[in-house]
Design a protein around this motif. Structure first.
Motif, PDB file in Angstrom:
ATOM      1  N   SER A  46       0.835  -1.201   0.000  1.00  0.00           N
ATOM      2  CA  SER A  46       0.000   0.000   0.000  1.00  0.00           C
ATOM      3  C   SER A  46       0.869   1.249   0.000  1.00  0.00           C
ATOM      4  O   SER A  46       0.565   2.234  -0.681  1.00  0.00           O
ATOM      5  CB  SER A  46      -0.889   0.036   1.234  1.00  0.00           C
ATOM      6  OG  SER A  46      -1.529  -1.172   1.435  1.00  0.00           O
ATOM      7  N   ASN A  61       2.313   1.830  -3.341  1.00  0.00           N
ATOM      8  CA  ASN A  61       1.275   2.307  -4.245  1.00  0.00           C
ATOM      9  C   ASN A  61       1.081   3.816  -4.118  1.00  0.00           C
ATOM     10  O   ASN A  61       0.792   4.507  -5.088  1.00  0.00           O
ATOM     11  CB  ASN A  61      -0.018   1.557  -3.921  1.00  0.00           C
ATOM     12  CG  ASN A  61      -1.096   1.839  -4.914  1.00  0.00           C
ATOM     13  OD1 ASN A  61      -0.823   2.167  -6.054  1.00  0.00           O
ATOM     14  ND2 ASN A  61      -2.327   1.721  -4.479  1.00  0.00           N
ATOM     15  N   LYS A  68      -7.948   3.841   9.120  1.00  0.00           N
ATOM     16  CA  LYS A  68      -7.263   4.147   7.862  1.00  0.00           C
ATOM     17  C   LYS A  68      -6.185   5.206   8.105  1.00  0.00           C
ATOM     18  O   LYS A  68      -6.395   6.154   8.868  1.00  0.00           O
ATOM     19  CB  LYS A  68      -8.255   4.710   6.833  1.00  0.00           C
ATOM     20  CG  LYS A  68      -9.370   3.752   6.454  1.00  0.00           C
ATOM     21  CD  LYS A  68      -8.942   2.794   5.358  1.00  0.00           C
ATOM     22  CE  LYS A  68     -10.109   1.909   4.961  1.00  0.00           C
ATOM     23  NZ  LYS A  68      -9.708   0.780   4.146  1.00  0.00           N
ATOM     24  N   LYS A 126      -4.946  13.382  -5.074  1.00  0.00           N
ATOM     25  CA  LYS A 126      -5.034  11.919  -4.969  1.00  0.00           C
ATOM     26  C   LYS A 126      -5.067  11.563  -3.497  1.00  0.00           C
ATOM     27  O   LYS A 126      -4.187  11.974  -2.743  1.00  0.00           O
ATOM     28  CB  LYS A 126      -3.824  11.258  -5.620  1.00  0.00           C
ATOM     29  CG  LYS A 126      -3.768  11.421  -7.112  1.00  0.00           C
ATOM     30  CD  LYS A 126      -2.588  10.663  -7.687  1.00  0.00           C
ATOM     31  CE  LYS A 126      -2.435  11.000  -9.156  1.00  0.00           C
ATOM     32  NZ  LYS A 126      -1.245  10.395  -9.743  1.00  0.00           N
ATOM     33  N   THR A 127      -6.051  10.813  -3.112  1.00  0.00           N
ATOM     34  CA  THR A 127      -6.161  10.419  -1.716  1.00  0.00           C
ATOM     35  C   THR A 127      -6.090   8.910  -1.615  1.00  0.00           C
ATOM     36  O   THR A 127      -6.815   8.207  -2.304  1.00  0.00           O
ATOM     37  CB  THR A 127      -7.487  10.911  -1.118  1.00  0.00           C
ATOM     38  OG1 THR A 127      -7.729  12.230  -1.577  1.00  0.00           O
ATOM     39  CG2 THR A 127      -7.443  10.915   0.385  1.00  0.00           C
ATOM     40  N   HIS A 128      -5.204   8.428  -0.778  1.00  0.00           N
ATOM     41  CA  HIS A 128      -5.078   6.986  -0.563  1.00  0.00           C
ATOM     42  C   HIS A 128      -5.512   6.682   0.864  1.00  0.00           C
ATOM     43  O   HIS A 128      -4.938   7.218   1.812  1.00  0.00           O
ATOM     44  CB  HIS A 128      -3.630   6.529  -0.773  1.00  0.00           C
ATOM     45  CG  HIS A 128      -3.147   6.735  -2.170  1.00  0.00           C
ATOM     46  ND1 HIS A 128      -3.364   5.838  -3.171  1.00  0.00           N
ATOM     47  CD2 HIS A 128      -2.465   7.759  -2.727  1.00  0.00           C
ATOM     48  CE1 HIS A 128      -2.834   6.295  -4.301  1.00  0.00           C
ATOM     49  NE2 HIS A 128      -2.282   7.471  -4.049  1.00  0.00           N
ATOM     50  N   PHE A 129      -6.533   5.870   0.990  1.00  0.00           N
ATOM     51  CA  PHE A 129      -6.988   5.435   2.309  1.00  0.00           C
ATOM     52  C   PHE A 129      -6.382   4.066   2.551  1.00  0.00           C
ATOM     53  O   PHE A 129      -6.804   3.072   1.965  1.00  0.00           O
ATOM     54  CB  PHE A 129      -8.512   5.357   2.353  1.00  0.00           C
ATOM     55  CG  PHE A 129      -9.189   6.673   2.066  1.00  0.00           C
ATOM     56  CD1 PHE A 129      -9.513   7.539   3.090  1.00  0.00           C
ATOM     57  CD2 PHE A 129      -9.494   7.046   0.760  1.00  0.00           C
ATOM     58  CE1 PHE A 129     -10.139   8.746   2.822  1.00  0.00           C
ATOM     59  CE2 PHE A 129     -10.109   8.254   0.488  1.00  0.00           C
ATOM     60  CZ  PHE A 129     -10.438   9.110   1.516  1.00  0.00           C
ATOM     61  N   VAL A 130      -5.349   4.035   3.369  1.00  0.00           N
ATOM     62  CA  VAL A 130      -4.605   2.795   3.552  1.00  0.00           C
ATOM     63  C   VAL A 130      -5.057   2.114   4.843  1.00  0.00           C
ATOM     64  O   VAL A 130      -5.089   2.741   5.907  1.00  0.00           O
ATOM     65  CB  VAL A 130      -3.088   3.096   3.599  1.00  0.00           C
ATOM     66  CG1 VAL A 130      -2.303   1.839   3.909  1.00  0.00           C
ATOM     67  CG2 VAL A 130      -2.626   3.686   2.275  1.00  0.00           C
ATOM     68  N   SER A 131      -5.391   0.862   4.736  1.00  0.00           N
ATOM     69  CA  SER A 131      -5.863   0.120   5.906  1.00  0.00           C
ATOM     70  C   SER A 131      -4.746  -0.076   6.918  1.00  0.00           C
ATOM     71  O   SER A 131      -3.616  -0.390   6.547  1.00  0.00           O
ATOM     72  CB  SER A 131      -6.369  -1.253   5.487  1.00  0.00           C
ATOM     73  OG  SER A 131      -7.456  -1.114   4.642  1.00  0.00           O
ATOM     74  N   LEU A 185      -3.179  -2.293   9.675  1.00  0.00           N
ATOM     75  CA  LEU A 185      -3.229  -3.723   9.986  1.00  0.00           C
ATOM     76  C   LEU A 185      -3.086  -3.978  11.477  1.00  0.00           C
ATOM     77  O   LEU A 185      -3.580  -4.952  11.994  1.00  0.00           O
ATOM     78  CB  LEU A 185      -2.100  -4.461   9.236  1.00  0.00           C
ATOM     79  CG  LEU A 185      -2.026  -4.262   7.726  1.00  0.00           C
ATOM     80  CD1 LEU A 185      -0.818  -4.987   7.164  1.00  0.00           C
ATOM     81  CD2 LEU A 185      -3.289  -4.765   7.059  1.00  0.00           C
TER      82      LEU A 185
END
Lengths: 270, 396
Positions: free
Chosen positions: B82, B85, B110, B123-128, B130
């Protein structure tokens, strides 16, 4: 052309086959294309599983000579890979003039290529043709257009290239409100979102009356990338039934234009 | 936590993430009142990396943006995929991205990266997230006896001579020179191995301090990754190491805004196997060339340590010295090379090598060494007639 050639269904000649060749390669995601010579110009159409339909369209003014018999339909199936390879027979660095002949139903397409830098060299290619199946008619006259966007092709390509390949769904949200264009992709765990206001300098025009959300398969969207790489401008139209039409304009040095066109079928809600 | 990273620093961050991605599959982020820490650990737990970004790396830094009572600092673990990415193509990212905003809400699941790009695109990345644990390795870097500061290019230039199949490197540090060589597994087929050894003089380095002479072996993959990182940022690399079995620490920092520590486990030098291989070739060689010089070393017992170091010293006769003007001295050797004990030959070799500056040392030197005798001016084809010096080892 003299009377001797008037028996041909279709004849055309061109000073350089290079641009035509790169345009063909841009839609070369299937083995065979339907070759269709219309009075307005030449059109080659490729389909993928009834979901994506791509066409390369070369208006007749790109040719130095262009004749189509108007009493018959000039339409046949041809291997697009072989056609592109023949156009490029003297290598990519060489400009070569091109003549095309098609005598009639069942006969091969004849190509005569002559490199510009070398005299007295000539290639004569014969490409077998097949009877064409009907081309899918994806356009629905009753479905009205809900949004239209004009974008700069290189910037749009950069955007698509950055999308995560492993994502399957490409969601396009269009709205008259800010942000006007929003592209959402869903990955394994993550969600990515690209917002593009209509004020952005890669958006040349934007029209959308009411918000709309459309979903496509990302893999289908990616088929346009090769064509985007050689184009200057892209017009994106969405109709009320979800069908997306992308028209890409390729401008040549001589100010003439060639086009490629992609119809992409939406994903339906579960 | 909320912070803003200005455009040029986004590139540094992207380089960091790409370097860390070559270490581990998971990225740990920890936010402290005055800095952000990124950490990763490889699956075998033999390599660890920690990069600290100080408050002044950011154009805006608010540790307690969501006003929580928690004083422990925010921690999260995300998948490296992620993170990669989010930071695609680090070489061009500074031309596209104007600003990056990172948000970490303790209540949310997130981690948000928001990149403000050219053309007004966001650009927005919503990264989980863990996990919410932090991870930390224990190592010492300040009290170690051996410290070297290397300009960014030297070591990566040296490593370019190694084969891509090499997976471990042995570093022999003495006060006179730093020797890098590929570690050869004892189970490997000796006839197919290329042994590479490179000797660097202390003068090549910005600073060179060896308190205890030692030999350490560590993984090449991560070493290459951290060298790429230091080279990309154009910053010198500091090596801090103790002795074999203790971790080696590599530091890249620019003094003010960030500091990166890469910690690699060093394996106990498998002395027996390394020298056995040396012994074997010596024996082979003495069979091929019936010279008195090699017979001595062939009789040596493989398990005796002083002998081993002696053997290695003797081995240096095997190497072709290739002087590259203005560059570091690179010594390459080949297991198959049989010429070593005849002094007369050696001087001829040296003369020949002075005239011959190979462009790509690894490949060319190998071939030259195998058939070297044939190319020497003193070579007389008639002299080998009847006497086969190197017999075919196999019928085919």
């Amino acid at each position: 052309m003299d009377e001797g050639t008037s028996q041909y269904y279709f004849t055309a000649s061109m000073d350089s086959g290079k641009t035509l060749c790169s345009l063909l390669k841009a839609i070369q995601f299937q083995e065979t294309a339907v070759f269709c010579a219309l009075p307005e110009g030449l059109k080659l159409t490729v389909e993928e599983g009834k979901c994506v339909q791509a066409s390369a369209y070369v208006p007749s003014d790109n040719f130095t000579e262009y004749h189509v018999r108007d009493d018959v339909d000039v339409m046949f199936k041809i291997s697009i890979a072989v056609l592109a390879e023949c156009l490029n027979i003297f290598g990519s660095g060489e400009e070569s003039s091109l003549k095309m002949y098609y005598r009639g139903e069942g006969s091969p397409l004849l190509l005569v290529l002559q490199p510009q830098s070398v005299n007295n060299v000539m290639t004569d290619c014969e490409i077998a043709t097949q009877t064409a199946d009907s081309v899918l008619e994806l356009r629905d006259e009753d479905a009205e257009e809900v949004a239209k966007l004009v974008l700069k092709a290189p910037a749009f390509l950069g955007l698509l290239a950055d999308l995560e390949r492993s994502c399957e769904v490409f969601e396009l949200n269009l709205s008259p409100e800010h942000p006007n264009v929003s592209i959402v992709t869903y990955g394994m765990q993550d969600r990515s979102c690209i917002d593009m206001p209509k004020s952005s300098d890669m958006v040349q025009s934007f029209s959308c009356e009411s918000p709309v959300t459309l979903r496509y398969q990302l893999q289908h969207i990616r088929t346009i990338m090769k064509a985007l790489a050689i184009s200057t401008k892209v017009v994106l139209r969405c109709s009320s039934n979800g069908l997306m039409l992308l028209q890409l304009k390729l401008e040549k040095e001589d100010q003439r234009q060639m086009f490629s066109e992609f119809y992409i079928v939406p994903l339906l809600d579960d | 936590m909320k912070c803003h990273v200005p455009g040029p620093n986004v590139k540094v961050l992207a380089r960091t993430v790409h370097a860390l991605a070559r270490f581990g599959d998971e990225l740990y982020l920890e936010s402290l009142p005055d800095c952000i820490l990124l950490r990763t650990l490889n699956a075998a737990e033999s390599a660890y990396a920690m990069v600290k970004f100080n408050k002044n790396f950011f154009s805006y830094f608010n540790y307690n943006y969501y006003s929580t009572e928690d004083n422990e600092g925010l921690k999260c673990k995300i998948s490296m995929k992620s993170a990669l990415n989010t930071f695609k193509s680090p070489t061009h990212i500074d031309k596209q991205v104007e600003n990056l905003e990172i948000k970490l809400d303790p209540e949310s699941c997130k981690l948000i990266f928001q990149l403000k790009c050219r053309h007004g695109i966001v650009k927005t990345h919503f990264v989980s997230i863990l996990d919410c644990k932090a991870m930390q390795a224990v190592y010492t870097k300040d009290t170690v006896p051996n410290r070297i500061t290397s300009p960014q290019r030297i070591l990566s230039d040296a490593l370019n001579n190694f084969q891509s199949s090499d997976d471990q490197v042995t570093l022999e540090a003495t006060s006179m020179s730093l020797i890098l060589r590929n570690y050869i597994d004892c189970s490997a087929d000796l006839t197919k191995i290329i042994r590479t050894q490179i000797s660097l003089k202390p003068a090549e380095f910005d600073s060179y301090m060896i308190g205890t002479e030692t030999v350490i072996t560590f993984s090449l993959k991560e070493f290459r990754a951290l060298l790429t990182f230091s080279e990309a940022l154009n910053l010198p690399l500091q090596l801090h190491f103790e002795t074999t079995g203790r971790p080696a620490v590599f530091i890249v920092h620019n003094g003010t805004t960030f500091e990166a520590h890469f910690v690699l486990a060093t394996t106990k030098a498998d002395n027996a196997s390394q020298t056995t291989t040396t012994q074997n070739t010596n024996i082979e060689r003495s069979k091929r060339k019936d010279t008195s010089g090699t017979q001595g070393s062939a009789k040596k017992k493989p398990h005796l340590d002083p002998d081993i170091s002696k053997c290695l010293d003797e081995d240096s006769h095997l190497f072709n010295f290739v002087d590259i003007p203005g560059d570091n001295e690179i010594i390459l050797s080949n297991k198959l090379n049989g010429n070593h004990s005849i002094n007369k030959d050696k001087t001829v070799n040296d003369l020949m090598d002075c005239d011959n500056i190979p462009a790509s040392p690894a490949a060319r030197t190998m071939i030259k060494s195998v058939f070297k005798r044939c190319f020497e001016s003193t070579f007389d084809p008639r002299s080998i007639q009847g006497a086969v010096l190197a017999e075919n080892s196999d019928s085919d």
